[in-house]
Design a protein around this motif. Structure first.
Motif, PDB file in Angstrom:
ATOM      1  N   VAL A 206      47.549 -25.855  30.722  1.00  0.00           N
ATOM      2  CA  VAL A 206      46.179 -26.141  31.246  1.00  0.00           C
ATOM      3  C   VAL A 206      46.087 -25.805  33.068  1.00  0.00           C
ATOM      4  O   VAL A 206      45.338 -25.110  33.631  1.00  0.00           O
ATOM      5  N   ALA A 207      47.415 -26.075  33.505  1.00  0.00           N
ATOM      6  CA  ALA A 207      47.752 -25.852  35.023  1.00  0.00           C
ATOM      7  C   ALA A 207      47.452 -24.440  35.299  1.00  0.00           C
ATOM      8  O   ALA A 207      46.695 -23.936  36.148  1.00  0.00           O
ATOM      9  N   PHE A 208      48.006 -23.435  34.570  1.00  0.00           N
ATOM     10  CA  PHE A 208      48.343 -22.122  34.721  1.00  0.00           C
ATOM     11  C   PHE A 208      46.795 -21.630  34.293  1.00  0.00           C
ATOM     12  O   PHE A 208      46.208 -20.709  35.322  1.00  0.00           O
ATOM     13  N   ASN A 209      46.273 -22.009  33.393  1.00  0.00           N
ATOM     14  CA  ASN A 209      44.876 -21.241  33.010  1.00  0.00           C
ATOM     15  C   ASN A 209      43.843 -21.934  33.960  1.00  0.00           C
ATOM     16  O   ASN A 209      42.977 -20.989  34.403  1.00  0.00           O
ATOM     17  N   MET A 210      44.277 -22.851  34.659  1.00  0.00           N
ATOM     18  CA  MET A 210      42.881 -23.322  35.668  1.00  0.00           C
ATOM     19  C   MET A 210      43.128 -22.619  36.901  1.00  0.00           C
ATOM     20  O   MET A 210      42.386 -22.191  37.603  1.00  0.00           O
ATOM     21  N   TYR A 211      44.583 -22.436  37.400  1.00  0.00           N
ATOM     22  CA  TYR A 211      44.918 -21.684  38.662  1.00  0.00           C
ATOM     23  C   TYR A 211      44.293 -20.198  38.525  1.00  0.00           C
ATOM     24  O   TYR A 211      43.465 -19.763  39.296  1.00  0.00           O
ATOM     25  N   GLY A 212      44.436 -19.674  37.170  1.00  0.00           N
ATOM     26  CA  GLY A 212      43.958 -18.199  36.986  1.00  0.00           C
ATOM     27  C   GLY A 212      42.528 -18.455  36.934  1.00  0.00           C
ATOM     28  O   GLY A 212      41.996 -17.205  37.554  1.00  0.00           O
ATOM     29  N   ALA A 213      41.814 -19.302  36.351  1.00  0.00           N
ATOM     30  CA  ALA A 213      40.141 -19.182  36.464  1.00  0.00           C
ATOM     31  C   ALA A 213      39.663 -19.480  38.110  1.00  0.00           C
ATOM     32  O   ALA A 213      38.683 -19.050  38.273  1.00  0.00           O
ATOM     33  N   LEU A 214      40.437 -20.224  38.839  1.00  0.00           N
ATOM     34  CA  LEU A 214      39.932 -20.470  40.279  1.00  0.00           C
ATOM     35  C   LEU A 214      39.831 -19.154  40.816  1.00  0.00           C
ATOM     36  O   LEU A 214      39.073 -19.227  41.948  1.00  0.00           O
ATOM     37  N   THR A 215      40.719 -18.225  40.510  1.00  0.00           N
ATOM     38  CA  THR A 215      40.900 -16.989  41.421  1.00  0.00           C
ATOM     39  C   THR A 215      39.459 -16.176  41.122  1.00  0.00           C
ATOM     40  O   THR A 215      39.391 -15.197  41.895  1.00  0.00           O
ATOM     41  N   THR A 216      38.946 -16.616  40.098  1.00  0.00           N
ATOM     42  CA  THR A 216      37.664 -15.721  39.746  1.00  0.00           C
ATOM     43  C   THR A 216      36.475 -16.214  40.546  1.00  0.00           C
ATOM     44  O   THR A 216      35.521 -15.277  40.420  1.00  0.00           O
ATOM     45  N   ILE A 217      36.583 -17.289  41.338  1.00  0.00           N
ATOM     46  CA  ILE A 217      35.295 -17.709  41.881  1.00  0.00           C
ATOM     47  C   ILE A 217      35.390 -17.288  43.263  1.00  0.00           C
ATOM     48  O   ILE A 217      36.386 -17.271  43.842  1.00  0.00           O
ATOM     49  N   PRO A 218      34.323 -16.501  43.767  1.00  0.00           N
ATOM     50  CA  PRO A 218      34.102 -15.985  44.882  1.00  0.00           C
ATOM     51  C   PRO A 218      34.330 -17.178  46.219  1.00  0.00           C
ATOM     52  O   PRO A 218      33.961 -18.336  46.124  1.00  0.00           O
ATOM     53  N   ASN A 219      34.870 -16.699  47.412  1.00  0.00           N
ATOM     54  CA  ASN A 219      35.097 -17.687  48.330  1.00  0.00           C
ATOM     55  C   ASN A 219      33.627 -17.953  49.081  1.00  0.00           C
ATOM     56  O   ASN A 219      33.682 -19.166  49.699  1.00  0.00           O
TER      57      ASN A 219
END
Length: 327
Positions: A206-219
Motif C-alpha cells: 500500500v505504501a509504495f502504491n500510495m507514494y507512486g500515486a502521489l507523484t501524479t498529483i500536480p504541485n
C-alpha cells in the motif's frame, strides 16, 4: 485526325519518374489475416497456463465437493456421490457460520489497519528527503520480499513465551507479569500476533502504491490549497483523496481478496488454535479436508469460501466499475 489516347498509369508509393515502379522493388502489402491474429496467438500460452493452473483445479474441487471421499475411498479408488449433502451439512453447521463470521471480522480489521497505516507511510515517503526515503524504501522492500513462512518463523520467535524479545522488552518496561506470557494460549492474543504479522507484511504494498500515486498529483493543487489556508487534513480530503480515489478503491479491493483467503500466516502461527478458535475459512477447509481426511467436505468448504468472497466483493466491484466510468 483522330488522337489516340494512352492509358493513364497511377503512381505508386516509391515509384520513379513517370510513375514507374523501380526494378527489384515490390509494393508493400497491408496487414493480412495472420498479422491481425498475432496478438491472440501470443496470448495462447498464458491462457493455456491459466486454464491448467487455475480453472482445472477449481473444476476438480467443485466435482470433489459432491463426493464422499475419505481415506478408504481414496485407497480403493471408490467414488461415492452424495449430491449436495456436503453443502447442506456445512450450511446447517454452527461451526461453519462461526468460522465465516470470524473470517469476515478478521478481514475487516486487517484491511482497515493496512490501508490506514500504509497510506500514512506512503504520505511519509512523499515528504522525506532522498536519503531517508531511500532508507525507508529499502526497509519496506525487505519486509515485502520476505516469504510468508520466514515471516511467521520470525514472529513466532519474537513472541516466544520463554525466549521472545517482546516478553523481555515488556518485562524491562515494568510489566513483570509478561515475562513468561504465552501469546498463543488464548484466542485474542493469538489473533493479535497474526494481525500484527499480516499488517506488517502488507503495509509495503500500500505504501509504495500510495507514494507512486502521489507523484501524479500536480504541485499546483497543493499550492492552491495552502493559499486557501488548508491544513494537512484538508489537503488530504480535498486534494489527495479525490484525485486518488481509484487507487484507494483498487488497493482495498486487492487487500480484501488477499486477506480473506490468507492461509499461511494463520495456520503456521498456531495451527488455527487454541482449540480451533483462530481458524478462518481457508484454514478450516484445510483442516477438515487434509487434516481430518474428509476431502469432499473440505472441497465443499473451499467452494463456499469462494462464493462468499464473491458475494462480499460483488457490491464493491460495482463501485469500482462505476468509478472507472466516471473517469
Amino acid at each position: 485526325m483522330a488522337v489516340q489516347s494512352e492509358p493513364v498509369r497511377a503512381k505508386t508509393p516509391g515509384a520513379g519518374v513517370g510513375g514507374d515502379v523501380p526494378k527489384g522493388s515490390r509494393p508493400s502489402a497491408g496487414p493480412g489475416p495472420l498479422s491481425r491474429s498475432t496478438p491472440y496467438l501470443l496470448l495462447l500460452p498464458a491462457i493455456a497456463a491459466t486454464l491448467a493452473l487455475l480453472l482445472w483445479p477449481l473444476v476438480e474441487t467443485v466435482i470433489l465437493s459432491f463426493q464422499n471421499l475419505n481415506k478408504r475411498q481414496l485407497i480403493l479408488h471408490e467414488t461415492q456421490w452424495t449430491g449436495f449433502k456436503n453443502y447442506t451439512d456445512q450450511l446447517s453447521s454452527s461451526e461453519f457460520w462461526h468460522t465465516a463470521g470470524r473470517s469476515v471480522a478478521f478481514t475487516v480489521i486487517n484491511v482497515v489497519l493496512v490501508m490506514v497505516i500504509g497510506t500514512l507511510v506512503g504520505l511519509l515517503l512523499n515528504r522525506l528527503g532522498k536519503k531517508m526515503r531511500l532508507a525507508l524504501q529499502i526497509s519496506l522492500m525487505l519486509a515485502w520480499a520476505m516469504p510468508f513462512v520466514a515471516q511467521t518463523t520470525v514472529f513466532t520467535w519474537l513472541f516466544d513465551s520463554r525466549y521472545g524479545v517482546v516478553n523481555w522488552f515488556l518485562d524491562k518496561l515494568g510489566w513483570h507479569s509478561m515475562a513468561d506470557y504465552n501469546w498463543y494460549s488464548s484466542q485474542y492474543s493469538t489473533f493479535f500476533v497474526i494481525i500484527l504479522l499480516i499488517v506488517w507484511g502488507s503495509i509495503p504494498f500500500v505504501a509504495f502504491n500510495m507514494y507512486g500515486a502521489l507523484t501524479t498529483i500536480p504541485n499546483e493543487l497543493y499550492e492552491a490549497a495552502r493559499l486557501d489556508g488548508a491544513g494537512s487534513w484538508k489537503i488530504f480530503t480535498s486534494v489527495i483523496y479525490p484525485n486518488l480515489k481509484p487507487f484507494f478503491l483498487g488497493t482495498t479491493f486487492l487487500e480484501v481478496i488477499w486477506i480473506f483467503k490468507c492461509f499461511t500466516q494463520v495456520y503456521a502461527i498456531n495451527d488455527g488454535g487454541p482449540q480451533r478458535l483462530t481458524e478462518t475459512l481457508p484454514v478450516y477447509a484445510f483442516i477438515e479436508g487434509v487434516g481430518n481426511q474428509h476431502y469432499g467436505v473440505g472441497s465443499a468448504i473451499a467452494v463456499l469460501t469462494i462464493l462468499m468472497l464473491s458475494v462480499l466483493m460483488g457490491y464493491y466491484f460495482r463501485i469500482i466499475i462505476k468509478q472507472e466510468d466516471e473517469l
